[in-house]
Design a protein around this motif. Structure first.
Motif: not given
Length: 91
Positions: A74-75, A77, A81-83, A85
């Motif tokens: 979990a990246h 941002a 926000e959470c991306h 990856r």
């Protein structure tokens, strides 16, 4: 300048960073669309390289060390926000 001021972790825009911000959850896909948190990792480069304990990644591997489940990190941002990856490579 004292020794505690010489080595300060900074963000790319020059702000002081909190070391806890680098700790992120690692997840494996249990079934399509269902993720399970199996541990945490720590980013060591801004290009996505991270470290974690080997038992965390064991959740993605079979007995021969082959990847059998997709893993994600979990990246975070910013604050909203959470991306997710995909983990592309394990060493």
């Amino acid at each position: 300048m004292g020794p505690e001021e010489r080595y300060i972790a900074m963000t790319l825009d020059g702000r002081r960073t909190n070391p806890g911000d680098a700790v992120v959850p690692i997840m494996v896909e249990q079934s399509p669309g269902h993720l399970k948190i199996v541990g945490t990792g720590t980013y060591i480069t801004r290009y996505g390289l991270f470290i974690t304990a080997s038992h965390v990644l064991d959740e993605m591997l079979n007995d021969r060390g082959e990847v059998t489940r997709r893993g994600f990190i979990a990246h975070l941002a910013g604050d909203t926000e959470c991306h997710f990856r995909p983990i592309r490579c394990i060493h």
